[in-house]
Design a protein around this motif. Structure first.
Motif, PDB file in Angstrom:
ATOM      1  N   ASN A 255     -89.847  35.218  -1.696  1.00  0.00           N
ATOM      2  CA  ASN A 255     -88.657  34.390  -1.926  1.00  0.00           C
ATOM      3  C   ASN A 255     -88.410  33.379  -0.816  1.00  0.00           C
ATOM      4  O   ASN A 255     -87.731  32.388  -1.022  1.00  0.00           O
ATOM      5  N   VAL A 256     -88.914  33.666   0.376  1.00  0.00           N
ATOM      6  CA  VAL A 256     -88.620  32.773   1.505  1.00  0.00           C
ATOM      7  C   VAL A 256     -89.614  31.604   1.582  1.00  0.00           C
ATOM      8  O   VAL A 256     -89.462  30.724   2.436  1.00  0.00           O
ATOM      9  N   TYR A 257     -90.600  31.616   0.695  1.00  0.00           N
ATOM     10  CA  TYR A 257     -91.653  30.593   0.761  1.00  0.00           C
ATOM     11  C   TYR A 257     -91.099  29.163   0.846  1.00  0.00           C
ATOM     12  O   TYR A 257     -91.573  28.362   1.665  1.00  0.00           O
ATOM     13  N   PRO A 258     -90.069  28.827   0.036  1.00  0.00           N
ATOM     14  CA  PRO A 258     -89.550  27.454   0.116  1.00  0.00           C
ATOM     15  C   PRO A 258     -88.949  27.095   1.479  1.00  0.00           C
ATOM     16  O   PRO A 258     -88.792  25.916   1.795  1.00  0.00           O
ATOM     17  N   GLU A 259     -88.641  28.098   2.286  1.00  0.00           N
ATOM     18  CA  GLU A 259     -88.043  27.821   3.594  1.00  0.00           C
ATOM     19  C   GLU A 259     -89.094  27.503   4.656  1.00  0.00           C
ATOM     20  O   GLU A 259     -88.755  27.178   5.788  1.00  0.00           O
ATOM     21  N   PHE A 260     -90.361  27.625   4.260  1.00  0.00           N
ATOM     22  CA  PHE A 260     -91.442  27.409   5.229  1.00  0.00           C
ATOM     23  C   PHE A 260     -92.380  26.306   4.757  1.00  0.00           C
ATOM     24  O   PHE A 260     -92.498  26.046   3.564  1.00  0.00           O
ATOM     25  N   GLU A 261     -93.076  25.706   5.720  1.00  0.00           N
ATOM     26  CA  GLU A 261     -94.199  24.834   5.392  1.00  0.00           C
ATOM     27  C   GLU A 261     -95.470  25.472   5.937  1.00  0.00           C
ATOM     28  O   GLU A 261     -95.414  26.267   6.877  1.00  0.00           O
ATOM     29  N   GLU A 262     -96.603  25.137   5.320  1.00  0.00           N
ATOM     30  CA  GLU A 262     -97.868  25.676   5.792  1.00  0.00           C
ATOM     31  C   GLU A 262     -98.318  24.837   6.976  1.00  0.00           C
ATOM     32  O   GLU A 262     -98.730  23.704   6.817  1.00  0.00           O
ATOM     33  N   PHE A 263     -98.225  25.407   8.150  1.00  0.00           N
ATOM     34  CA  PHE A 263     -98.515  24.652   9.380  1.00  0.00           C
ATOM     35  C   PHE A 263    -100.020  24.640   9.642  1.00  0.00           C
ATOM     36  O   PHE A 263    -100.591  23.595   9.935  1.00  0.00           O
ATOM     37  N   ALA A 264    -100.645  25.794   9.556  1.00  0.00           N
ATOM     38  CA  ALA A 264    -102.108  25.893   9.655  1.00  0.00           C
ATOM     39  C   ALA A 264    -102.530  26.809   8.524  1.00  0.00           C
ATOM     40  O   ALA A 264    -102.566  28.025   8.669  1.00  0.00           O
ATOM     41  N   VAL A 266    -105.213  27.692   6.744  1.00  0.00           N
ATOM     42  CA  VAL A 266    -106.323  28.650   6.775  1.00  0.00           C
ATOM     43  C   VAL A 266    -105.972  29.857   7.636  1.00  0.00           C
ATOM     44  O   VAL A 266    -106.277  30.997   7.304  1.00  0.00           O
ATOM     45  N   GLU A 267    -105.313  29.624   8.752  1.00  0.00           N
ATOM     46  CA  GLU A 267    -104.978  30.714   9.668  1.00  0.00           C
ATOM     47  C   GLU A 267    -103.664  31.384   9.299  1.00  0.00           C
ATOM     48  O   GLU A 267    -103.192  32.274  10.001  1.00  0.00           O
ATOM     49  N   ARG A 268    -103.053  30.929   8.208  1.00  0.00           N
ATOM     50  CA  ARG A 268    -101.793  31.518   7.725  1.00  0.00           C
ATOM     51  C   ARG A 268    -100.708  31.464   8.800  1.00  0.00           C
ATOM     52  O   ARG A 268    -100.040  32.452   9.088  1.00  0.00           O
ATOM     53  N   ILE A 269    -100.581  30.292   9.393  1.00  0.00           N
ATOM     54  CA  ILE A 269     -99.465  30.065  10.310  1.00  0.00           C
ATOM     55  C   ILE A 269     -98.480  29.146   9.601  1.00  0.00           C
ATOM     56  O   ILE A 269     -98.843  28.053   9.149  1.00  0.00           O
ATOM     57  N   TYR A 270     -97.265  29.645   9.444  1.00  0.00           N
ATOM     58  CA  TYR A 270     -96.221  28.912   8.738  1.00  0.00           C
ATOM     59  C   TYR A 270     -95.178  28.440   9.734  1.00  0.00           C
ATOM     60  O   TYR A 270     -95.013  29.013  10.805  1.00  0.00           O
ATOM     61  N   ARG A 271     -94.447  27.378   9.357  1.00  0.00           N
ATOM     62  CA  ARG A 271     -93.374  26.887  10.216  1.00  0.00           C
ATOM     63  C   ARG A 271     -92.113  26.704   9.390  1.00  0.00           C
ATOM     64  O   ARG A 271     -92.167  26.200   8.258  1.00  0.00           O
ATOM     65  N   LYS A 272     -91.032  27.124   9.961  1.00  0.00           N
ATOM     66  CA  LYS A 272     -89.751  27.022   9.260  1.00  0.00           C
ATOM     67  C   LYS A 272     -89.387  25.550   9.058  1.00  0.00           C
ATOM     68  O   LYS A 272     -89.500  24.739   9.980  1.00  0.00           O
ATOM     69  N   ARG A 273     -88.973  25.239   7.845  1.00  0.00           N
ATOM     70  CA  ARG A 273     -88.542  23.867   7.569  1.00  0.00           C
ATOM     71  C   ARG A 273     -87.167  23.609   8.174  1.00  0.00           C
ATOM     72  O   ARG A 273     -86.429  24.539   8.459  1.00  0.00           O
ATOM     73  N   ARG A 274     -86.834  22.352   8.285  1.00  0.00           N
ATOM     74  CA  ARG A 274     -85.444  22.014   8.622  1.00  0.00           C
ATOM     75  C   ARG A 274     -84.555  22.523   7.498  1.00  0.00           C
ATOM     76  O   ARG A 274     -84.903  22.411   6.330  1.00  0.00           O
TER      77      ARG A 274
END
Lengths: 276, 195
Positions: A255-264, A266-274
């Protein structure tokens, strides 16, 4: 047939009993993995049925503690998946350097391999002094091992190889001394580490974090508990914080997927969106 | 039920192989027709370093979608899934995949036994286990779990396997529903009953 259905009922009762008696909540762990671990514990302990296991576990905290060692499998290595650490070094660290101080959380730290890998990386990047690292787990024995930072010496070649592939700037041997068939990691690596008992199943936000690393922990959970954990991570991360998960895990179904962007990606590093 | 396929008796076909297995899969999987009815899950022993290599090579050759299994992914029919290198692959009772980094079994992660044992519980008589060429004994115990839960098991004829140890170890532990030749396997994936 009847036997096998019985075992599933018995395991549910066991987990319910453990929750009531000890507060440790395995009820939303992956059923296939839990069953496998419980059966292994029974085989190793010569215990003929789950009911008998339950009786022992509920009666004696030591029996619970030894079952815990079966349910929580510590099988990591330092700089596991070196490209994950290389990516952190090359793409996340430059952004972390812009913060005056940092809080990093290794969730489900087990024996501490991931924690020390990050600590070494942070030291080499000049960030360790201004960072507080939180290393949490629900297994007291694993936390104890993490605090000690001592690993079997036969793992050193693998760790060294991983370290180099992860873009290490020095020699891995700079960070340990060998003795008694072990490698003993430099104690100064954990000066700023807070070790704590924290459960992704029952505990909540405890600090505002800039980077969370939680790899190969959530695969042991069912989707409900995975969702709870991701929610907890999203709520714990500060503005534009980072979340790293295992290379075979994904935020996509959460459910939290929309709150994140895929930062890297392949390495599954996500970053919180504004926040929107 | 699709009468054309023996495979229609099953919801999942779990395949295990090791040394010599890649060439067999490379031969067999591209023969699967697009209307093949069951899901297929494969464990092949390979070093963790060779991540995704097999999927990248085989996927373009197959008519069925072929991919690495993802954690908690629903098992879909007419799809070929591979265990990711370095992880055990299990099936949950609700027929989703689960990954684990539990210690290696039979020196292997992924282990064939781990897939077979969990899939046996999830699928029971709707599971077919197939053990192919390999140079160790992984999969033998798992096949017996499948049998005990009323699933069916095929073992490659050790005489035809490039590495007969694995099929032989399985047959030493207990009988198979069929000891299959390469020709049998061609017929099976192609749609007709065993000859």
């Amino acid at each position: 047939m009847v036997e096998l259905e019985t075992i599933d009922i018995e395991i549910r009762l066991l987990l319910e009993g453990i929750f009531i008696r000890y507060g440790a909540d395995f009820r939303d762990y992956s059923p296939a993995s839990v069953r496998r671990r419980v059966v292994l514990a029974m085989e190793k302990g010569g215990i003929p049925s789950v009911s008998q296991l339950q009786e022992r576990v509920l009666a004696r905290p030591e029996a619970f503690d030894s079952l815990l060692q079966f349910l929580l499998v510590p099988t990591s290595e330092m700089f596991r998946d070196p490209s994950y650490f290389r990516t952190i070094r090359e793409t996340v660290v430059p952004l972390l350097k812009t913060y005056p101080s940092l809080k990093i959380w290794v969730a489900g730290c087990s024996n501490g391999e991931e924690l020390y890998s990050l600590a070494i990386l942070l030291r080499e990047e000049g960030l360790l002094e201004k960072t507080i690292l939180y290393a949490t787990d629900i297994n007291p024995k694993a936390l104890e091992r993490a605090k000690n930072g001592i690993y079997p010496i036969d793992l050193a070649p693998k760790f060294t190889d991983n370290y180099q592939k992860a873009g290490g700037r020095a020699a891995f041997s700079d960070y340990y001394r060998a003795g008694y068939g072990s490698i003993i990691l430099d104690a100064s690596l954990r000066t700023n580490v807070v070790f704590a008992d924290h459960s992704l199943a029952t505990d909540n936000v405890f600090a505002e974090i800039q980077f969370i690393s939680c790899r190969n922990v959530l695969i042991y959970f069912n989707r409900k508990l995975q969702d709870r954990s991701f929610r907890l991570f999203a709520d714990s991360l500060g503005f534009r914080g980072f979340l790293g998960i295992g290379s075979k895990e994904t935020l996509r179904f959460s459910n939290v997927y929309p709150e994140f962007e895929e930062f890297a990606a392949v390495e599954r590093i996500y970053r919180k969106r504004r926040a929107v | 039920m699709n009468a054309k396929f023996l495979a229609a008796r099953f919801d999942l076909i779990a395949i295990g192989c090791s040394a010599g297995g890649f060439d067999l899969l490379n031969d067999l999987l591209p023969r699967l027709p697009a209307d093949f009815p069951a899901a297929i899950a494969v464990v092949i022993h390979i070093a963790p370093a060779s991540r995704n290599g097999i999927v990248e090579v085989l996927a373009p050759k197959c008519r069925l979608p072929l991919k690495e299994a993802e954690d908690k992914e629903l098992v879909r029919p007419a799809t070929i899934y591979f265990a990711p290198p370095g992880y055990h692959l299990l099936v949950e009772p609700d027929r989703r995949f689960t990954l684990s980094v539990d210690e290696p079994v039979n020196y292997s992660r992924p282990s064939i036994d781990v897939l077979f044992e969990s899939a046996a519980i999830a699928y029971r008589e709707r599971l077919l286990g197939i053990l192919l060429s390999g140079a160790n004994s992984d999969g033998a115990a798992g096949l017996q779990s499948i049998r005990n839960l009323k699933g069916k098991i095929f073992v490659q004829d050790p005489k035809e396997a490039t590495h007969p140890e694995m099929p032989r170890a399985a047959l030493d532990l207990g009988p198979a529903d069929a000891v299959v030749s390469l020709e049998d396997l061609y017929r099976f994936v192609g749609g007709s009953a065993l000859g």
